[in-house]
Design a protein around this motif. Sequence first.
Motif, PDB file in Angstrom:
ATOM      1  N   GLU A 131     -28.144  39.446 -30.157  1.00 34.96           N
ATOM      2  CA  GLU A 131     -27.800  40.799 -30.619  1.00 34.96           C
ATOM      3  C   GLU A 131     -28.427  41.022 -31.990  1.00 34.96           C
ATOM      4  O   GLU A 131     -28.465  40.106 -32.820  1.00 34.96           O
ATOM      5  N   ARG A 132     -28.944  42.214 -32.244  1.00 33.19           N
ATOM      6  CA  ARG A 132     -29.672  42.482 -33.472  1.00 33.19           C
ATOM      7  C   ARG A 132     -28.882  43.372 -34.438  1.00 33.19           C
ATOM      8  O   ARG A 132     -27.948  44.066 -34.032  1.00 33.19           O
ATOM      9  N   VAL A 133     -29.307  43.353 -35.690  1.00 34.36           N
ATOM     10  CA  VAL A 133     -28.792  44.296 -36.681  1.00 34.36           C
ATOM     11  C   VAL A 133     -29.461  45.631 -36.414  1.00 34.36           C
ATOM     12  O   VAL A 133     -30.689  45.736 -36.523  1.00 34.36           O
ATOM     13  N   PRO A 134     -28.709  46.667 -36.057  1.00 32.92           N
ATOM     14  CA  PRO A 134     -29.373  47.942 -35.762  1.00 32.92           C
ATOM     15  C   PRO A 134     -29.798  48.679 -37.029  1.00 32.92           C
ATOM     16  O   PRO A 134     -29.145  48.580 -38.070  1.00 32.92           O
ATOM     17  N   ALA A 164     -12.323  52.789 -33.914  1.00 36.75           N
ATOM     18  CA  ALA A 164     -12.748  51.404 -33.720  1.00 36.75           C
ATOM     19  C   ALA A 164     -13.584  50.953 -34.928  1.00 36.75           C
ATOM     20  O   ALA A 164     -14.710  51.412 -35.127  1.00 36.75           O
ATOM     21  N   HIS A 165     -13.032  50.039 -35.709  1.00 38.08           N
ATOM     22  CA  HIS A 165     -13.598  49.587 -36.975  1.00 38.08           C
ATOM     23  C   HIS A 165     -14.826  48.704 -36.765  1.00 38.08           C
ATOM     24  O   HIS A 165     -14.738  47.642 -36.142  1.00 38.08           O
ATOM     25  N   ARG A 166     -15.983  49.189 -37.239  1.00 34.11           N
ATOM     26  CA  ARG A 166     -17.261  48.502 -37.018  1.00 34.11           C
ATOM     27  C   ARG A 166     -17.525  48.333 -35.520  1.00 34.11           C
ATOM     28  O   ARG A 166     -18.156  47.359 -35.091  1.00 34.11           O
ATOM     29  N   GLY A 167     -17.065  49.287 -34.726  1.00 43.10           N
ATOM     30  CA  GLY A 167     -17.007  49.154 -33.285  1.00 43.10           C
ATOM     31  C   GLY A 167     -15.733  48.415 -32.913  1.00 43.10           C
ATOM     32  O   GLY A 167     -14.844  48.216 -33.736  1.00 43.10           O
ATOM     33  N   ALA A 168     -15.634  47.998 -31.663  1.00 42.53           N
ATOM     34  CA  ALA A 168     -14.466  47.209 -31.243  1.00 42.53           C
ATOM     35  C   ALA A 168     -14.695  45.779 -31.702  1.00 42.53           C
ATOM     36  O   ALA A 168     -14.985  44.865 -30.914  1.00 42.53           O
ATOM     37  N   SER A 169     -14.549  45.561 -33.009  1.00 41.39           N
ATOM     38  CA  SER A 169     -15.045  44.323 -33.627  1.00 41.39           C
ATOM     39  C   SER A 169     -14.156  43.110 -33.401  1.00 41.39           C
ATOM     40  O   SER A 169     -14.532  41.999 -33.791  1.00 41.39           O
ATOM     41  N   ALA A 170     -12.983  43.283 -32.774  1.00 38.02           N
ATOM     42  CA  ALA A 170     -12.216  42.116 -32.352  1.00 38.02           C
ATOM     43  C   ALA A 170     -12.803  41.503 -31.087  1.00 38.02           C
ATOM     44  O   ALA A 170     -12.490  40.359 -30.744  1.00 38.02           O
ATOM     45  N   TYR A 171     -13.677  42.250 -30.397  1.00 40.79           N
ATOM     46  CA  TYR A 171     -14.155  41.843 -29.083  1.00 40.79           C
ATOM     47  C   TYR A 171     -15.672  41.719 -28.981  1.00 40.79           C
ATOM     48  O   TYR A 171     -16.178  41.236 -27.964  1.00 40.79           O
ATOM     49  N   ALA A 172     -16.389  42.162 -29.992  1.00 42.80           N
ATOM     50  CA  ALA A 172     -17.847  42.091 -30.011  1.00 42.80           C
ATOM     51  C   ALA A 172     -18.287  42.014 -31.470  1.00 42.80           C
ATOM     52  O   ALA A 172     -17.535  42.428 -32.366  1.00 42.80           O
ATOM     53  N   PRO A 173     -19.484  41.492 -31.739  1.00 43.44           N
ATOM     54  CA  PRO A 173     -19.897  41.324 -33.135  1.00 43.44           C
ATOM     55  C   PRO A 173     -19.981  42.649 -33.880  1.00 43.44           C
ATOM     56  O   PRO A 173     -20.607  43.602 -33.411  1.00 43.44           O
ATOM     57  N   GLU A 174     -19.337  42.693 -35.018  1.00 42.54           N
ATOM     58  CA  GLU A 174     -19.185  43.922 -35.799  1.00 42.54           C
ATOM     59  C   GLU A 174     -20.513  44.588 -36.122  1.00 42.54           C
ATOM     60  O   GLU A 174     -21.535  43.937 -36.330  1.00 42.54           O
ATOM     61  N   ASN A 175     -20.472  45.934 -36.142  1.00 40.85           N
ATOM     62  CA  ASN A 175     -21.616  46.742 -36.568  1.00 40.85           C
ATOM     63  C   ASN A 175     -22.873  46.511 -35.731  1.00 40.85           C
ATOM     64  O   ASN A 175     -23.992  46.696 -36.210  1.00 40.85           O
ATOM     65  N   THR A 176     -22.668  46.125 -34.479  1.00 42.25           N
ATOM     66  CA  THR A 176     -23.794  46.012 -33.553  1.00 42.25           C
ATOM     67  C   THR A 176     -23.664  47.079 -32.471  1.00 42.25           C
ATOM     68  O   THR A 176     -22.606  47.688 -32.283  1.00 42.25           O
ATOM     69  N   LEU A 177     -24.745  47.268 -31.727  1.00 38.70           N
ATOM     70  CA  LEU A 177     -24.690  48.199 -30.598  1.00 38.70           C
ATOM     71  C   LEU A 177     -23.700  47.708 -29.554  1.00 38.70           C
ATOM     72  O   LEU A 177     -23.022  48.512 -28.901  1.00 38.70           O
ATOM     73  N   ALA A 226     -27.681  38.526 -34.694  1.00 39.86           N
ATOM     74  CA  ALA A 226     -26.440  39.045 -35.280  1.00 39.86           C
ATOM     75  C   ALA A 226     -25.265  38.914 -34.327  1.00 39.86           C
ATOM     76  O   ALA A 226     -24.219  39.538 -34.548  1.00 39.86           O
ATOM     77  N   GLY A 227     -25.417  38.087 -33.276  1.00 46.08           N
ATOM     78  CA  GLY A 227     -24.337  37.963 -32.311  1.00 46.08           C
ATOM     79  C   GLY A 227     -23.805  36.568 -32.097  1.00 46.08           C
ATOM     80  O   GLY A 227     -22.624  36.391 -31.781  1.00 46.08           O
ATOM     81  N   SER A 228     -24.640  35.538 -32.274  1.00 49.65           N
ATOM     82  CA  SER A 228     -24.221  34.171 -31.958  1.00 49.65           C
ATOM     83  C   SER A 228     -23.054  33.697 -32.809  1.00 49.65           C
ATOM     84  O   SER A 228     -22.228  32.902 -32.352  1.00 49.65           O
ATOM     85  N   TRP A 229     -22.958  34.162 -34.055  1.00 43.29           N
ATOM     86  CA  TRP A 229     -21.847  33.758 -34.914  1.00 43.29           C
ATOM     87  C   TRP A 229     -20.514  34.149 -34.286  1.00 43.29           C
ATOM     88  O   TRP A 229     -19.492  33.468 -34.496  1.00 43.29           O
ATOM     89  N   PHE A 230     -20.522  35.217 -33.493  1.00 38.58           N
ATOM     90  CA  PHE A 230     -19.293  35.725 -32.895  1.00 38.58           C
ATOM     91  C   PHE A 230     -18.986  35.020 -31.581  1.00 38.58           C
ATOM     92  O   PHE A 230     -17.860  34.587 -31.343  1.00 38.58           O
ATOM     93  N   SER A 231     -19.997  34.900 -30.732  1.00 38.17           N
ATOM     94  CA  SER A 231     -19.834  34.256 -29.423  1.00 38.17           C
ATOM     95  C   SER A 231     -21.206  34.027 -28.812  1.00 38.17           C
ATOM     96  O   SER A 231     -22.096  34.869 -28.966  1.00 38.17           O
ATOM     97  N   PRO A 232     -21.393  32.916 -28.097  1.00 42.68           N
ATOM     98  CA  PRO A 232     -22.669  32.710 -27.388  1.00 42.68           C
ATOM     99  C   PRO A 232     -23.009  33.856 -26.448  1.00 42.68           C
ATOM    100  O   PRO A 232     -24.182  34.107 -26.171  1.00 42.68           O
ATOM    101  N   LYS A 233     -21.996  34.550 -25.967  1.00 41.91           N
ATOM    102  CA  LYS A 233     -22.209  35.691 -25.080  1.00 41.91           C
ATOM    103  C   LYS A 233     -23.106  36.744 -25.713  1.00 41.91           C
ATOM    104  O   LYS A 233     -23.829  37.460 -25.018  1.00 41.91           O
TER     105      LYS A 233
END
Length: 298
Positions: free
Chosen positions: A135-138, A46-59, A124-131
Amino acid sequence: MFARAAAATTAALLGACALVLPSAPASAQAPATPQAAHHGRPLVVAHRGASAYAPENTLAAIDKARDMGFRWVENDVQRTKDGELVIMHDDNLKRTTNVEEVFPDRAPWKVADFTAAEIARLDAGSWFSPKYAGERVPTLRQYMRRVSRNHQSLVFEFKKPELYPGIEYQGLRVLRETGWLDKSHVRNRLVIQSFSANSVRTVHAVRPDVKTGFLGTPPVADLPAYARFSDQINSTHTSISADYVSAIHALRGPHGKPLEIFTWTVNDAPNAVRAAKFGVDGIITNAPDVVRRALRGF
């Protein structure tokens, strides 16, 4: 400014890492190859995590990969102004955080120009989705704790190491301190990769037991040189062929095992099948579920 500090501390960090060098020859502690890579079906990462479904490189992204049933994740590591290692792909913070709103006068918003505390303030999450608002940069330590808690394995990437002198020593130190350089992790759960051959060489020199990967598509004639310090040649899927994959597999890496190839970034079924037919050992993808479905016939 930090480059000068890094130069002053590199020797100390090297000494700290030297304490964890294996006492046995590297060949005696060869990392185990992921089993999925050698019975026909490539390993799915999973590239940068499951980055198609959640903001990349986050927890959240690695938690999403866990929830989808994926053991292997990939990340990117860079360094802050005050020397903290953080999980971030770009060398600036604009694309995946609200840094322009929080620090409007700090252009061009480079990771290396901000302290860890400043970066910790960013969304680090709003750019991807309000959901994912808030989310923070870990930090790397936070990230490694979560990967451990999730019982996941990691393709760890030093991103742009030329910007951060000594980052390999720092990264290895954090991995050691978070329990990731013991025999079990090294043999089964960790690959360290970079686009920089010098960075991969450094990791191999300091920790010859750790499995390494070079990101790129070197000419076939140059592959034997890379095989001296890299266990994998990890190439973009648009640059490879069946013949290229065969040329990689014909060589042995620094641990005496066949050289491997993980290909990236494959996000659709036709290209996943194409890469699998070439015989790649792993597929790095933003959409691991798509690739998993495509490979069910292998």
